[in-house]
Design an enzyme around this catalytic site. Sequence first.
Site, short mmCIF file in Angstrom:
data_model
loop_
_atom_site.label_atom_id
_atom_site.label_comp_id
_atom_site.label_asym_id
_atom_site.label_seq_id
_atom_site.Cartn_x
_atom_site.Cartn_y
_atom_site.Cartn_z
N ASP A 190 -25.03 34.62 11.44
CA ASP A 190 -26.04 35.39 10.71
C ASP A 190 -27.46 34.83 10.74
OD1 ASP A 190 -23.43 36.03 10.07
OD2 ASP A 190 -23.85 36.54 8.00
N GLU A 205 -15.14 27.32 4.58
CA GLU A 205 -15.79 28.25 5.51
C GLU A 205 -16.48 27.46 6.63
OE1 GLU A 205 -18.69 30.72 3.59
OE2 GLU A 205 -18.76 32.17 5.24
#
Length: 416
Positions: free
Chosen positions: A159, A383
């Site tokens: 992202d 994550e």
Amino acid sequence: MIDKLDAQAREILCQNDRGGYTVPTDGLYPYQWNWDSAFAAFGFANFDIERAWQEFHSLFSGQWENGMVPHIIFHQEDKGYFPGPDVWGTNKSPLSSGISQPPVAATFVRKIYESDPKAGREHAAILFEKLADWHRWFHVNRCETGAAVITHPWEAGRDNAPDWDGAMEAIDVSKVQPYVRRDTSHVDPEMRPTKYDYDRYISLVDFARENDWNQDIIRDEGAFRVADPTMTFILLRANRDLLWLAKQLNKPIDEIQSWVDHLETGVKTLWNEELGAYDSLDLKSGKFANSLSCASFLCWYGGIENSKMVEQLDLIFSQTKYSVPSYSPMGEKFNAKRYWRGPVWGVVNTLIGMGLEDCGLNAHAQRVRSDTVELIKNNGFAEYYDPFDGSAAGGGTFSWTAAIWLSWASPNAKEG
Ligand code: GLC
């Protein structure tokens, strides 16, 4: 210890199972994400192969008529996520976002099929046509300069990578309406993209929605068009695996072979001589990002050998305790905690490690694998991780981290 981690990893996948599809993690990401799901299937295949196949079928239930497979499928509405289906406005059933994500699916379909061809043949035959339609969509709409192009930073799955900074500067945010982010209520904002980034993400979505997700308009008038090593190497690898599947299933191979040939030539356009590495290329400005990132090291995964990239990897190995950081620690934009601007991601390590191994770079592959093992052993199924002290960052109990543990990192893994 290892067996305990294996059990925990299975538990995470089962806990994040929403009945036929897996969410990346509870709360922060409450829907089905495209490449997360392919990794989840790879993990499920270790202990429940039918469930693994089901993950692909639920993912492809969101495929558009034009072949695109969206990056999010909104199976069940959840108010805790922004931007939800109303912002995307794609009007598909099931509801979905309007962009795609790196097509790792063909590679994991192949791996799971190979692990049990009898159980997988029917599934693979159904999925083959859908995968081919998806790859064709990329080749028709996204490969005009040779490499594969993204139209939104989210599409590369990285992202807020520094790769997009130059391209993001040019995006007009004056028409973006006020909005409330949800991600920063789940995770420390210092570990997430900034408001500056989010305004631009939303501006791109608004433009595409207002133009009914028309790819020609997005190509000719959209504000963001970047040829990217993540998409390019992953699509190239996916085409090679689709070709393999075509041969197994007695399907035509010429078109798929032409895609492989196209991208083998196309990757050359991503070589930044000055940087001495594969890089992202902003097609709007014609400028390279000058970003040595984890995606640069996906070349071997794409089946492209390059001795300069081996030197670059050695250099990166010497910089941090844990590899492979998502952005070079020598780069001025490096940040050890902020998402794709420095932290190590287990899933990308898996792809890099697989590629290194396929190309016979076993010592390098081993280093990537053992760093991943240490990160997970010491810090859980996060994550992503700080490349210096290994501390967990972002969301916890992450499906894809659990999945790559089971299928690749764990000493008990079949691939191991
Ligand atoms: C973030 C990541 C993306 C991933 C998604 C769900 O947006 O950047 O790669 O697919 O989260 O885990």
